[in-house]
Motif scaffolding. Sequence first.
Motif: not given
Length: 746
Positions: A404, A616, A618, A666, A669-671, A673-674, A677, A690
Amino acid sequence: MAKHDTTRLNDPATDHDEDHPDDRTPVLEVRDASVTFDLEHRDSHVLDDVSIDIYDREILGVVGESGSGKSMLASALLDAIPQPGLLNGGVTYYREDGERIDLLDLRPDELRRLRWEEIAMVFQGAQSSFNPTITIRDHFEETLEAHDYELESGLAHARQLLSDLYMDPDRVLESYPHELSGGMQQRTLIALSLVLEPRVLVMDEPTAALDLLMQRSILSLLDNIKEKYDLTVVFITHDLPLVAGLADRLAVLYAFEIVEVGSARELFTDPAHPYTRSLLKAIPNLETPRSEMQPIEGSSPAPTNVPTGCSYHPRCSLADEQCRSTEPDFHDVGGDRDHRAACFHWERSADEIPLSTTDEGGECEVVEGEQSDEPVVSVEGVDVHFEQKEGGLLRFFEDPQIVHAVDDATLDVYENDVVALVGESGCGKTTLGKTIIGAQRPTGGSVKYRDQDIWEAKSGDATIPYEEIRRSLQMIHQDPGSSLNPNLKIQSSIEEPLKRWKPEMSPADHEARALSMLEYVGMSPAEDYAQRYPHQLSGGEQQRVALIRALLMSPDVILADEAVSALDVSLRIEMMDLMLELQEHFDTSYVFISHNLSNARYFAGSAGGRIGVMYLGEIVELGPVDEVIENPKHPYTKVLKWATDDLELEGEVEEPPLRDIDIPDPVDPPSGCRFHTRCPEAREICRGEDPTLEGSDDGDHHVACFREHGEDHPYWESEPIVTGETDLSDLAGETGGADARGEVND
């Protein structure tokens, strides 16, 4: 060539058993070290009579421009000058028991042992230091076995070192080098250099290829490692402010000689040599008003053409006939016992070259831009996803992994605009930039040039021809040398696009245009530069040629991808000033890609542009330059600002205000808000939802963070992820960050 009187720089201790003049114990003594190369029967000096003591358990920072001799000094400390270079002088190492070792008298086998077991080195390019065909574990085992170290205890020590550097030892040891990020590679190389427990660590530009956040993270780890393992560190860098808060002392090199040495505090706050003062004024930063930042005129000399007298005199405003004919001795300057400078006029340098003043508590230095009302290029809801191609034959039988690179990005670029996209390596800023100029096809969303969809135009369904769009959207690369044909002279490289896009012009007109542009950008005499090949130009000159090639198309938008990051810090402002001057002449816009917030502030701020912060894939914050710098709203932007601010001169280097140093993959990517973590202020709601990019009351400053979505947002009722929530509000000011290591409630 005349030589410095080095007896005032250091008091050579002929007998190590005698008390050192200032009660400090040297680990290394360098005396009159010179490195020469025989170039067509003419000696080329790349290190010239350098003398300095390196003390036990200190961090010595060695700074200077590219080509000043820093790397040669690093190599001289290990008697590792590449052939056919010749090292003369003396390099003495003192063991803990007081035994004196002359490195230049050691046999090859003795020297090989000393280099790893007593003095180790970390090189600039971590990737090139590893064998790509073996695992990291194999690297450690080979090193231990080559030096007859017990394997089990050595690997246990390796695990501890990797853990101290905030990495998972099991994951790292079983990985191949390419499977680690750049920051992890660099930290692994540091661990490998320390596995034999050396006393001295020489680091040659160890963070130059990394973004600022990873640089600062590694510096904080190095500070901890130095204390834990009682290391002496020689840290080579071109970035004086970066190392100022880490080093105990600094030595400044210019034209292959040390011109100033002293404690980091005094040399950084009250330097005496005109070069050091000019270097500090030329470095982009977040504190100094943009109008006070000034490039150093001229360029440093080549090793075959060092001026007589003071080597800095051609660039120095204080230079007189004495400077041009006689090389200055060192003088005690300031109140620091270590502070010495080789300059006849050091007492006048502060008045002649005042350091820039910070605008503490003042208003933002706002510049009104000349942007149009309607955008030239618009990207809306753009996604760019790639299939990951690594994995070889086995991946053929598996479903491809999707990277991504960019997700749901929306951005407008106006006429005479500057949009600076900043973020860590791998955040998607270059991919988004290429998408903006039509060099990368999106997998979702739209990209329009003056309301014409670029990719529909390529299919033939267009009111604006695709060829016209491509000519109007140009790019200059980070490495200009790779974008210039090495087999073509500069004149031919410049004329090539003219021949394609301006066929109505005569060959004589092509030549006249090329020469006039070379003259315009300061490459004079133009006829001389026109007949050179790319390898005969400096990096800055190559970048000017690349800029000329792009501008000759009279484009509407130029993507400048890290266009100044490869240049010396002393040249960056000069290059950015030239780009801004040419913007006024050609009415073009820039999408400026940078991992350096200071460069983004100077370039976009000088044109009244905007900064877009990416994480990431965004855009997490977007707004006017001074608003984003002075009032950052997203926690990630605050961390970037912390990483960009000059290091504190007092106390230890702070740990990064992050829960995790390394950026997530990437591919997965985390669920929510990226950034959650790594964010010290993340709460449970950030895991699953998000935040959208929302504007402030005036609509200019946008941020994607629940903390900015109002006091009644469910975020404030959600449980913190980190035990003892960290407040990042101080990171927007001058007080620095909080502790990075929080206990995670997972």
